[in-house]
Write a protein that holds these residues in place. Structure first.
Motif, PDB file in Angstrom:
ATOM      1  N   UNK A   2       5.733  11.467   1.776  1.00 19.58           N
ATOM      2  CA  UNK A   2       5.600  10.766   0.493  1.00 19.58           C
ATOM      3  C   UNK A   2       6.684  11.268  -0.446  1.00 19.58           C
ATOM      4  N   UNK A  45       5.101   6.035   0.279  1.00 13.35           N
ATOM      5  CA  UNK A  45       4.325   6.767   1.293  1.00 13.35           C
ATOM      6  C   UNK A  45       4.569   6.138   2.661  1.00 13.35           C
ATOM      7  N   UNK A  46       4.722   6.974   3.668  1.00 15.70           N
ATOM      8  CA  UNK A  46       4.819   6.486   5.048  1.00 15.70           C
ATOM      9  C   UNK A  46       4.005   7.407   5.950  1.00 15.70           C
ATOM     10  N   UNK A  47       3.466   6.841   7.003  1.00 17.72           N
ATOM     11  CA  UNK A  47       2.701   7.624   7.980  1.00 17.72           C
ATOM     12  C   UNK A  47       3.338   7.449   9.351  1.00 17.72           C
ATOM     13  N   UNK A  72       2.477  13.714  10.029  1.00 16.16           N
ATOM     14  CA  UNK A  72       1.452  12.697   9.772  1.00 16.16           C
ATOM     15  C   UNK A  72       1.754  11.865   8.529  1.00 16.16           C
ATOM     16  N   UNK A  73       2.331  12.497   7.501  1.00 19.55           N
ATOM     17  CA  UNK A  73       2.602  11.782   6.241  1.00 19.55           C
ATOM     18  C   UNK A  73       3.930  12.228   5.639  1.00 19.55           C
ATOM     19  N   UNK A 118       4.197   2.370  -4.951  1.00 13.49           N
ATOM     20  CA  UNK A 118       3.628   2.206  -6.295  1.00 13.49           C
ATOM     21  C   UNK A 118       4.706   2.490  -7.339  1.00 13.49           C
ATOM     22  N   UNK A 141       6.610  15.147  -0.279  1.00 10.45           N
ATOM     23  CA  UNK A 141       5.415  15.725   0.353  1.00 10.45           C
ATOM     24  C   UNK A 141       5.414  15.409   1.836  1.00 10.45           C
ATOM     25  N   UNK A 167       0.811  -1.226   0.000  1.00 13.83           N
ATOM     26  CA  UNK A 167       0.000   0.000   0.000  1.00 13.83           C
ATOM     27  C   UNK A 167       0.845   1.277   0.000  1.00 13.83           C
ATOM     28  N   UNK A 202       6.088   5.984  -6.168  1.00 16.02           N
ATOM     29  CA  UNK A 202       5.475   6.722  -5.064  1.00 16.02           C
ATOM     30  C   UNK A 202       5.686   5.920  -3.792  1.00 16.02           C
ATOM     31  N   UNK A 247       8.154  11.060  -4.414  1.00 13.15           N
ATOM     32  CA  UNK A 247       7.793  10.716  -5.789  1.00 13.15           C
ATOM     33  C   UNK A 247       8.964  11.008  -6.729  1.00 13.15           C
ATOM     34  N   UNK A 254       2.944  16.084   5.394  1.00 13.72           N
ATOM     35  CA  UNK A 254       1.816  16.681   6.119  1.00 13.72           C
ATOM     36  C   UNK A 254       2.314  16.863   7.540  1.00 13.72           C
TER      37      UNK A 254
END
Lengths: 435, 243
Positions: A187, A176-178, A184-185, A130, A216, A127, A174, A189, A218
């Motif tokens: 990402x 992504x980690x939280x 909070x995030x 990508x 990115x 998840x 891509x 790319x 957050x």
């Protein structure tokens, strides 16, 4: 936690009322099985657009664009566009595409175009990860009308910022980690964009594999992006953007980007073109506000570091005058051809100046009519005080049908940005049916 | 004498016996309405005064108390749109635009009486404190106060069925005391997996007289999701998570 003593019991009629009101609602059927995921999907829209142009015959771009063609005061144009959007799922991968086909006819010409906007295959082993390859329209930046940080995309049309655009052939990933907490995030790319003779030819110079990347975050309820594109087909560039809700109904955003060693062709009023090379910094500051009465306001200031100053733009317009004077007096179109070439380059961008403001106000469900949204949009060149105002009416009350009427009113004196455009007024009626 | 003492002791203990724990009721309401992490399909029907209906279908995924994603499956004009909520932050991803923009809880992405806060509702306990609780026959009345100014409704009055521990009616108020809308729950349905809850939620608003919106649930079941799904970068791929 507050504990309250029980008062004398009160039987609430609201309980019965609550049971009575949704009784009618239960008559509405809902069968979710009709929406089960399928191995393939196909959708899109069919659009019909009718435009009536009032041409600006004294404008530099009118004279250059209509060179050798019958001269006219107005033009009516009809455009039919079919956009197809589809997906094909196979194994762990998904192939998705978006195509655009259009037919255009006006009183002087007719044309057609078939373009693949996007067509990419992606796999998602996890998840948070990508990988994809193909033609993809990546959209970077937070601006509504402009995106100085849109490093790997075709320019946005500020008159239609929500329109789908053609992408570039690329490979991208891509991750992504939280982590949680204030961050909070995260990402990341990375992108590889090749430019060859028959691939991405309009991105820049050929025979380069252009690397780019975006990070990115957050962080504490603020969206932050940091982007970079390496030197290759285009000069190297980097930038950042942010977006944050100051209050529930008030958002602020901004973008900043620097292009290293940007080469800008500049003409004087005799048509002598020099190339000025230097770092160019662009930025954008904007806000979005929703009032209690459901009016949305969007305002942006855009500093275009690659744009032409008032004086530089003025010299170009004077050169166009000189070129046509020469054509009339000598019959030689050498200067006109040079001016035409410049007008098809950076002088002919939708916003070739340095300082712009954008403002849009739209009212949801105006006059008590649900799905009726009138709006007004204004865009101004702050340097030469020329501007464009666009009143708009939109209705989306019919299922899958969008109707929009817009009137573009351009205003500006001789030698100004909006005063030298091809048209002085445009009426546009659009009907778009989604399927 | 013993009887008198017993009666006095009973009268002294009565308030404690009768006192109700509003926060505990609200927690039960949250868990009875939905598991903490779940997926579901919802149909939103907006009904205009002339009876005209506009229908939207959403696939929803929720994780924890305050992470929720909703993907539009219908109508065709909205298909592929995704809304994400992380606590007080909300975004809307539109496929044509190709990126997510921030939206507010008071807007409505469907143009319905339901606003984004209703469509992307997170646990009541995540957004509200119980200011007061009282018993009214077959129901509890909870008076809820928003924990922050970011919450869509400043106060809620929630009538909870005592037996089912599920909400029956919720009135939503602005900070000014203005009634914004009323939510009516009905049609209790067994979704399996121990989930038995109202399958229909209807709303009306004195601010939009004559208009009504109805939300219906289907396929509500427990499902665990990775945190990474609830991020902006994942929004274009959300529909691949449907089974």
């Amino acid at each position: 936690m507050k504990r309250v003593r029980v008062p004398a019991p009160l039987r609430l009629p609201v309980l019965l009322l609550a049971l009575a009101i949704p009784a009618a609602a239960q008559e509405i059927a809902f069968d979710a099985s009709a929406f089960e995921k399928k191995p393939y999907e196909l959708g899109g829209y069919l659009e019909l657009k009718q435009e009536a142009f009032d041409l600006h015959r004294d404008g530099a771009f009118y004279r250059l664009t209509t060179l050798g063609l019958p001269q006219r005061e107005s033009l009516d144009r009809t455009t039919a566009t079919l956009q197809l959007v589809g997906k094909l799922r196979y194994g762990i991968g998904t192939f998705d595409f978006r195509t655009s086909s259009s037919l255009q006819r006006d009183e002087s010409a007719h044309s057609h175009d078939n373009s693949i906007y996007e067509a990419a295959y992606s796999i998602r082993p996890d998840p948070g990860f990508t990988l994809e390859a193909g033609k993809r329209a990546l959209k970077w930046g937070k601006g509504y009308a402009w995106n100085p940080m849109g490093f790997v995309e075709r320019p946005k049309d500020p008159n239609d910022p929500q329109l789908a655009r053609e992408g570039f052939v690329m490979a991208d990933a891509d991750w992504i980690a939280s982590p949680g907490g204030a961050l909070q995030t995260i990402a990341f790319t990375p992108v590889l964009l090749p430019v060859e003779s028959n691939i991405n030819g309009d991105f820049g110079s050929r025979d380069h594999l252009n690397p780019a990347a975006k990070l990115y975050l957050l962080y504490k309820d603020t969206d932050l992006d940091f982007a970079w594109q390496g030197k290759g087909s285009r000069p190297a560039r980097f930038g950042f953007d942010f977006s944050r809700n100051v209050t529930t109904n008030f958002e602020i955003h901004g973008e900043w980007a620097r292009i290293l060693q940007f080469a800008k062709p500049i003409t004087n009023n005799a048509g002598h073109v020099t190339t000025e090379t230097g770092d160019a910094t662009s930025f954008l500051l904007g806000l979005r506000y929703l009032s209690a009465s459901d009016t949305t306001y969007i305002a942006e200031y855009y500093r275009n570091g690659t744009g032409y100053s008032d004086d530089e733009a003025g010299q170009f317009y004077r050169f166009v005058d000189t070129a046509f004077t020469q054509l009339q007096q000598t019959g030689s179109d050498a200067l006109v051809q040079r001016a035409l070439s410049l007008s098809q380059g950076s002088y002919g961008r939708p916003n070739p100046g340095t300082d712009y403001v954008y403002f849009r106000a739209q009212q949801k469900d105006a006059l008590g009519i649900v799905y009726f949204t009138p709006a007004i949009t204004a865009m101004a060149n702050l340097r030469d005080h020329s501007f464009q105002v666009t009143p708009e009416l939109q209705y989306t009350g019919f299922n899958n049908l969008e109707l929009r009427l817009r009137l573009f009113l351009l205003h500006g004196g001789s030698g100004t940005d909006f005063g030298e455009k091809l048209v002085s007024r445009k009426l546009e009626l659009l009907a778009r049916y989604y399927f | 004498m013993k009887r008198l003492l017993g009666l006095i002791a009973f009268l002294v203990a009565l308030p404690a016996l009768a006192a109700i724990d509003g926060a505990q009721i609200l927690q039960k309401v949250d868990r009875n309405l939905e598991p903490e992490s779940y997926e579901s399909y919802r149909q939103l029907t907006d009904i205009q005064p002339d009876g005209t209906k506009k229908v939207s279908v959403l696939y929803t995924m929720k994780k924890g108390r305050d992470k929720i994603v909703a993907l539009f499956l219908a109508p065709a004009s909205d298909k592929g749109r995704v809304t994400l909520r992380l606590g007080d932050n909300m975004w809307l991803y539109i496929p044509d635009v190709g990126r997510a923009i921030r939206i507010t809880s008071l807007q409505s992405v469907t143009g319905s009486v339901f606003n984004n806060a209703d469509i992307l509702r997170i646990d009541y306990t995540a957004e509200y404190d119980v200011a007061a609780a009282e018993e009214q026959g077959d129901v509890y009345l909870l008076s809820l106060k928003a924990k922050t100014g970011e919450v869509a409704y400043d106060r809620l009055k929630m009538w909870v069925d005592k037996k089912a521990m599920l909400p029956v009616t919720i009135e939503c108020y602005a900070a000014s005391g203005l009634l914004i809308k009323t939510l009516h729950f009905s049609d209790i349905k067994d979704f399996g997996g121990g989930i038995k809850r109202p399958a229909t939620l209807a709303t009306d608003s004195p601010l939009q007289k004559g208009y009504r919106s109805v939300m219906q649930w289907s396929g509500l079941k427990k499902r665990e999701f990775a945190d990474e799904i609830f991020t902006l970068n994942y929004l274009p791929r959300v529909q691949e998570l449907r089974k």
